[in-house]
Write a protein that holds these residues in place. Sequence first.
Motif, mmCIF file in Angstrom:
data_model
loop_
_atom_site.group_PDB
_atom_site.id
_atom_site.type_symbol
_atom_site.label_atom_id
_atom_site.label_comp_id
_atom_site.label_asym_id
_atom_site.label_seq_id
_atom_site.Cartn_x
_atom_site.Cartn_y
_atom_site.Cartn_z
ATOM 1 N N THR A 133 0.876 -1.169 0.000
ATOM 2 C CA THR A 133 0.000 0.000 0.000
ATOM 3 C C THR A 133 0.915 1.222 0.000
ATOM 4 O O THR A 133 2.113 1.094 -0.266
ATOM 5 C CB THR A 133 -0.946 -0.023 1.221
ATOM 6 N N SER A 134 0.389 2.382 0.268
ATOM 7 C CA SER A 134 1.248 3.573 0.297
ATOM 8 C C SER A 134 0.827 4.499 1.426
ATOM 9 O O SER A 134 -0.338 4.537 1.824
ATOM 10 C CB SER A 134 1.212 4.319 -1.035
ATOM 11 N N MET A 135 1.794 5.228 1.936
ATOM 12 C CA MET A 135 1.563 6.284 2.917
ATOM 13 C C MET A 135 2.363 7.497 2.463
ATOM 14 O O MET A 135 3.570 7.380 2.223
ATOM 15 C CB MET A 135 1.991 5.835 4.322
ATOM 16 N N ASP A 136 1.702 8.607 2.328
ATOM 17 C CA ASP A 136 2.350 9.841 1.861
ATOM 18 C C ASP A 136 3.072 9.616 0.532
ATOM 19 O O ASP A 136 4.165 10.157 0.289
ATOM 20 C CB ASP A 136 3.333 10.370 2.917
ATOM 21 N N GLY A 137 2.485 8.766 -0.304
ATOM 22 C CA GLY A 137 3.056 8.504 -1.615
ATOM 23 C C GLY A 137 4.222 7.538 -1.617
ATOM 24 O O GLY A 137 4.840 7.314 -2.667
ATOM 25 N N GLN A 138 4.526 6.941 -0.451
ATOM 26 C CA GLN A 138 5.656 6.016 -0.342
ATOM 27 C C GLN A 138 5.141 4.591 -0.128
ATOM 28 O O GLN A 138 4.200 4.366 0.633
ATOM 29 C CB GLN A 138 6.561 6.412 0.829
ATOM 30 N N ALA A 139 5.774 3.625 -0.780
ATOM 31 C CA ALA A 139 5.344 2.234 -0.685
ATOM 32 C C ALA A 139 5.682 1.631 0.683
ATOM 33 O O ALA A 139 6.801 1.787 1.185
ATOM 34 C CB ALA A 139 5.999 1.412 -1.784
ATOM 35 N N VAL A 140 4.714 0.963 1.264
ATOM 36 C CA VAL A 140 4.904 0.172 2.489
ATOM 37 C C VAL A 140 3.970 -1.028 2.365
ATOM 38 O O VAL A 140 3.105 -1.071 1.498
ATOM 39 C CB VAL A 140 4.566 0.963 3.777
ATOM 40 N N ASN A 141 4.125 -2.009 3.249
ATOM 41 C CA ASN A 141 3.125 -3.070 3.289
ATOM 42 C C ASN A 141 2.111 -2.762 4.385
ATOM 43 O O ASN A 141 2.313 -1.851 5.206
ATOM 44 C CB ASN A 141 3.769 -4.457 3.452
ATOM 45 N N PHE A 159 2.730 11.137 11.648
ATOM 46 C CA PHE A 159 4.013 10.940 10.972
ATOM 47 C C PHE A 159 3.877 11.192 9.472
ATOM 48 O O PHE A 159 2.845 10.905 8.869
ATOM 49 C CB PHE A 159 4.518 9.506 11.188
ATOM 50 N N SER A 160 4.947 11.710 8.897
ATOM 51 C CA SER A 160 5.030 11.896 7.450
ATOM 52 C C SER A 160 6.155 11.004 6.930
ATOM 53 O O SER A 160 7.320 11.154 7.330
ATOM 54 C CB SER A 160 5.325 13.361 7.111
ATOM 55 N N VAL A 161 5.812 10.056 6.060
ATOM 56 C CA VAL A 161 6.792 9.111 5.526
ATOM 57 C C VAL A 161 7.534 9.763 4.360
ATOM 58 O O VAL A 161 6.938 10.151 3.357
ATOM 59 C CB VAL A 161 6.102 7.819 5.048
ATOM 60 N N THR A 162 8.846 9.891 4.507
ATOM 61 C CA THR A 162 9.653 10.510 3.450
ATOM 62 C C THR A 162 10.372 9.468 2.591
ATOM 63 O O THR A 162 10.734 9.747 1.452
ATOM 64 C CB THR A 162 10.697 11.465 4.051
ATOM 65 N N GLN A 163 10.622 8.288 3.155
ATOM 66 C CA GLN A 163 11.172 7.166 2.397
ATOM 67 C C GLN A 163 10.438 5.909 2.844
ATOM 68 O O GLN A 163 10.269 5.672 4.045
ATOM 69 C CB GLN A 163 12.679 6.979 2.641
ATOM 70 N N GLY A 164 10.010 5.129 1.867
ATOM 71 C CA GLY A 164 9.263 3.928 2.194
ATOM 72 C C GLY A 164 10.071 2.664 1.976
ATOM 73 O O GLY A 164 11.306 2.658 2.077
ATOM 74 N N SER A 165 9.370 1.586 1.663
ATOM 75 C CA SER A 165 9.967 0.264 1.490
ATOM 76 C C SER A 165 9.959 -0.127 0.015
ATOM 77 O O SER A 165 9.451 0.602 -0.834
ATOM 78 C CB SER A 165 9.168 -0.755 2.308
ATOM 79 N N TYR A 166 10.544 -1.312 -0.252
ATOM 80 C CA TYR A 166 10.550 -1.873 -1.610
ATOM 81 C C TYR A 166 11.131 -0.900 -2.633
ATOM 82 O O TYR A 166 10.654 -0.778 -3.747
ATOM 83 C CB TYR A 166 9.125 -2.275 -2.031
ATOM 84 N N GLY A 182 9.290 -3.213 5.391
ATOM 85 C CA GLY A 182 9.456 -2.891 6.807
ATOM 86 C C GLY A 182 10.328 -1.702 7.141
ATOM 87 O O GLY A 182 10.490 -1.377 8.319
ATOM 88 N N ALA A 183 10.906 -1.020 6.135
ATOM 89 C CA ALA A 183 11.809 0.102 6.404
ATOM 90 C C ALA A 183 11.146 1.412 6.008
ATOM 91 O O ALA A 183 10.603 1.533 4.917
ATOM 92 C CB ALA A 183 13.114 -0.066 5.631
#
Length: 272
Positions: A133-141, A159-166, A182-183
């Motif tokens: 899925t995504s949070m703040d345009g960044q990929a996460v699970n 929180f604002s996600v600036t770097q996601g996963s994958y 997970g990162a």
Amino acid sequence: MRRLTAAVMFAALASGAMTATTSTAQAAPAEVNMEAVVKAAMWDPYKDDQSVTPGSGDSVEAVEKALAAKNMLDKKYVDGHFGTTTVTAYQKYQRSLGHSGLAASGLPGKGSLTDLGKDQYKLTATIDVGGKTSMDGQAVNTRTADMLKAAEKRAGIDFSVTQGSYNAGGVGGSAGTHDGGGAVDLSVSGISDKTAAVKALREVGFAAWHRTADQGDWSPHIHAIAISDTDMSPEAQAQAGDYYKGLDGLAGHGKDDGPQVKKVTWEEFGRS
């Protein structure tokens, strides 16, 4: 009822009319707790000794026995410690299933543990990281997203996600930690109490640190690794291992400078 003589009983057993109790009793299959195995895989390879992660020994040993049965692990390493030799053996098993890359990093996933356990053990307490899925345009699970939402609620912070996963190779200063799941990196802009933010993240199952500008070539941020995420990269696993050892997850392996909390996984937090 007339008592059978020994001779009559022997004749009955020989003819198949009776079966000895010991021959009919089926040993219950071993149970492998996936949470316990993955937790050990996060911690054991980075220990300075061969100690067994509390609560994980029996499950890890059952997995090691299954690897040994496939001639992928020497029996002398069937000891309940998911160290580097077991990681290498599990890597070999994953590759035998046709996996490659992060899917063959030696970190057990639900699919490979289930396949390995056929006729060997029953898998319980499974971990599911969910889809992307995504949070703040960044990929996460979805597991990571749920963890972040829980930490936000505890800390009273958005929180604002600036770097996601994958993001394989896409985060230059991360040394591969964002390649898998997970990162996340989180902005500290507008967060007055950064220690409280890191504390909340740790309390729900992240290995998290506040990274300052003098620690590396980056802007200040919070770096967080979702412990026991089965999609994570080896580099992220090493940071989780550092966290368990009380270190800061950086290349120099300095002392952890974050708030001290009881180290838990997301699943453990959910049961607390």
